[in-house]
Design a protein around this motif. Structure first.
Motif, mmCIF file in Angstrom:
data_model
loop_
_atom_site.group_PDB
_atom_site.id
_atom_site.type_symbol
_atom_site.label_atom_id
_atom_site.label_comp_id
_atom_site.label_asym_id
_atom_site.label_seq_id
_atom_site.Cartn_x
_atom_site.Cartn_y
_atom_site.Cartn_z
ATOM 1 N N UNK A 1 -0.361 -22.015 -43.977
ATOM 2 C CA UNK A 1 -1.776 -21.638 -44.023
ATOM 3 C C UNK A 1 -2.494 -22.279 -45.201
ATOM 4 N N UNK A 2 -3.798 -22.459 -45.007
ATOM 5 C CA UNK A 2 -4.620 -22.974 -46.099
ATOM 6 C C UNK A 2 -5.666 -23.957 -45.641
ATOM 7 N N UNK A 3 -5.259 -25.024 -44.956
ATOM 8 C CA UNK A 3 -6.212 -26.055 -44.549
ATOM 9 C C UNK A 3 -7.064 -25.586 -43.377
ATOM 10 N N UNK A 4 -8.330 -25.963 -43.392
ATOM 11 C CA UNK A 4 -9.238 -25.739 -42.264
ATOM 12 C C UNK A 4 -10.105 -26.988 -42.105
ATOM 13 N N UNK A 5 -9.958 -27.714 -40.976
ATOM 14 C CA UNK A 5 -8.974 -27.501 -39.917
ATOM 15 C C UNK A 5 -7.605 -28.057 -40.314
ATOM 16 N N UNK A 6 -6.629 -27.817 -39.445
ATOM 17 C CA UNK A 6 -5.274 -28.299 -39.679
ATOM 18 C C UNK A 6 -5.061 -29.599 -38.895
ATOM 19 N N UNK A 7 -4.581 -30.618 -39.595
ATOM 20 C CA UNK A 7 -4.369 -31.940 -39.008
ATOM 21 C C UNK A 7 -2.873 -32.215 -38.843
ATOM 22 N N UNK A 8 -2.534 -32.865 -37.722
ATOM 23 C CA UNK A 8 -1.128 -33.120 -37.427
ATOM 24 C C UNK A 8 -0.421 -33.914 -38.531
ATOM 25 N N UNK A 9 -1.082 -34.910 -39.058
ATOM 26 C CA UNK A 9 -0.424 -35.833 -39.979
ATOM 27 C C UNK A 9 -0.734 -35.557 -41.444
ATOM 28 N N UNK A 10 -1.479 -34.480 -41.717
ATOM 29 C CA UNK A 10 -1.871 -34.211 -43.097
ATOM 30 C C UNK A 10 -1.504 -32.802 -43.563
ATOM 31 N N UNK A 11 -1.693 -31.818 -42.717
ATOM 32 C CA UNK A 11 -1.466 -30.431 -43.126
ATOM 33 C C UNK A 11 0.025 -30.145 -43.227
ATOM 34 N N UNK A 12 0.484 -29.587 -44.344
ATOM 35 C CA UNK A 12 1.914 -29.289 -44.490
ATOM 36 C C UNK A 12 2.385 -28.262 -43.468
ATOM 37 N N UNK A 13 3.637 -28.404 -43.071
ATOM 38 C CA UNK A 13 4.272 -27.411 -42.213
ATOM 39 C C UNK A 13 4.974 -26.371 -43.088
ATOM 40 N N UNK A 14 5.224 -25.220 -42.491
ATOM 41 C CA UNK A 14 6.010 -24.203 -43.181
ATOM 42 C C UNK A 14 7.374 -24.765 -43.573
ATOM 43 N N UNK A 15 7.868 -24.417 -44.743
ATOM 44 C CA UNK A 15 9.287 -24.664 -45.013
ATOM 45 C C UNK A 15 10.123 -23.685 -44.200
#
Length: 331
Positions: free
Chosen positions: A108-122
């Protein structure tokens, strides 16, 4: 004519899979579903669809289905643990493999969430085999990483990350909660100011997205799937009311007003305190166009009413809702 000939679905007889079977059939594919046989098969008498009984957690069952079908395309609807996806990408290494992930994979955090930029959950090793809701996002994220690792080894593997999926045959009944409230009651309790934004995707659009990615997607890539325009809880009520030709009055309640009756805002279906939105540009670049919300909500609302959907068992009960409404009316 389809780009390929045969499709194997791991899962495929309930909600998302049910609509995706239809999309692949319409495109001319021969489809085989692999399920444990615990739910009714809506395609039992349908030409062009076969079902094999098997457990996706058993590698031998997946291998037997592969050998029997020799699929060009595999769509995996029910991979909930990273080990399952690692096994599937190995078993189906000669097919185009599409993993149905989730927007919950994003940290969570980014708005919007981008496939190649927004981190995934560990995802910690001890979380990989867990089945609780708290580890769902981390597990989905690790499943995506398994897809990317397979692609790096030459497997034509891709992931699709849908946001909240709604439409006919939705057994979660989360959107059905709101449809029922609008259909049965003139006043509906809405947490906050009604502006809660949780990005959605219409299930028939998601089915077309899975077909498109299976045929045109780039191995090693993830694709967000969501409506091109997000809409709030209040707007949802308006769209449902329009579809059902009725009127509805949203009554907003603050966190404090709800707490007076032992209710948390998140106890109410589809409420999110922070916007959850994704970019859909990558999928659009493949030629995907979602259905406008007025049309998709109308189809969904009418289907839910016809099916008698009332909402999840853990939904806010109407008695408590009416107590909150009464208290707000007295202020």
């Amino acid at each position: 004519m389809p780009k390929y000939d045969t499709a194997l679905f791991v899962g495929g007889t309930r909600f998302i899979g049910r609509h995706t079977v239809e999309a692949f059939l319409d495109a001319g594919y021969a489809v085989t579903t692999v399920t444990r046989g615990e739910h009714d098969d809506p395609f039992a008498d349908r030409d062009g669809v076969e079902n094999r009984t098997g457990d996706r957690t058993e590698r031998a069952d997946l291998a037997a289905a592969r050998d029997a079908v020799e699929p060009d395309v595999v769509v995996d609807f029910v991979g909930l643990h990273p080990g399952e996806v690692r096994a599937a990408t190995d078993v189906f290494a000669d097919a185009r493999y599409v993993y149905v992930s989730s927007g919950s994979a994003y940290a969570p955090g980014d708005v919007p969430m981008y496939e190649d930029e927004t981190p995934l959950h560990p995802c910690e090793p001890e979380q990989e085999g867990d089945d609780t809701a708290e580890t769902y996002g981390p597990r989905k994220a690790e499943c995506d990483r398994a897809v990317f690792a397979a692609a790096a080894e030459g497997v034509e593997a891709m992931a699709v990350r849908p946001m909240l999926v709604q439409g006919p045959h939705d057994y979660t009944e989360r959107f059905g909660y709101w449809v029922n409230r609008v259909a049965e009651h003139g006043e509906v309790l809405v947490p906050g100011d009604g502006g809660s934004l949780l990005h959605r995707v219409y299930v028939a659009d998601l089915a077309r997205a899975l077909l498109l990615v299976a045929e045109e997607g780039e191995p090693g890539e993830a694709y967000n799937a969501a409506d091109r325009s997000a809409y709030s809880l209040d707007r949802s009520l308006e769209l449902i009311a329009d579809a059902l030709d009725t009127d509805v009055t949203p009554v907003h309640a603050s966190e404090r007003e709800l707490a007076a009756h032992g209710v948390e805002p998140t106890d109410i279906s589809l409420y999110t305190p922070d916007p959850m939105l994704v970019s859909t540009g990558k999928l659009a670049a493949l030629g995907w166009e979602p259905t406008p919300p007025p049309a998709s909500v109308a189809e969904t609302a009418r289907a839910h009413v016809d099916a008698g959907v009332t909402g999840p068992d853990e939904s806010l009960d109407r008695v408590t809702e009416e107590a909150v409404l009464a208290a707000l009316g007295d202020e």
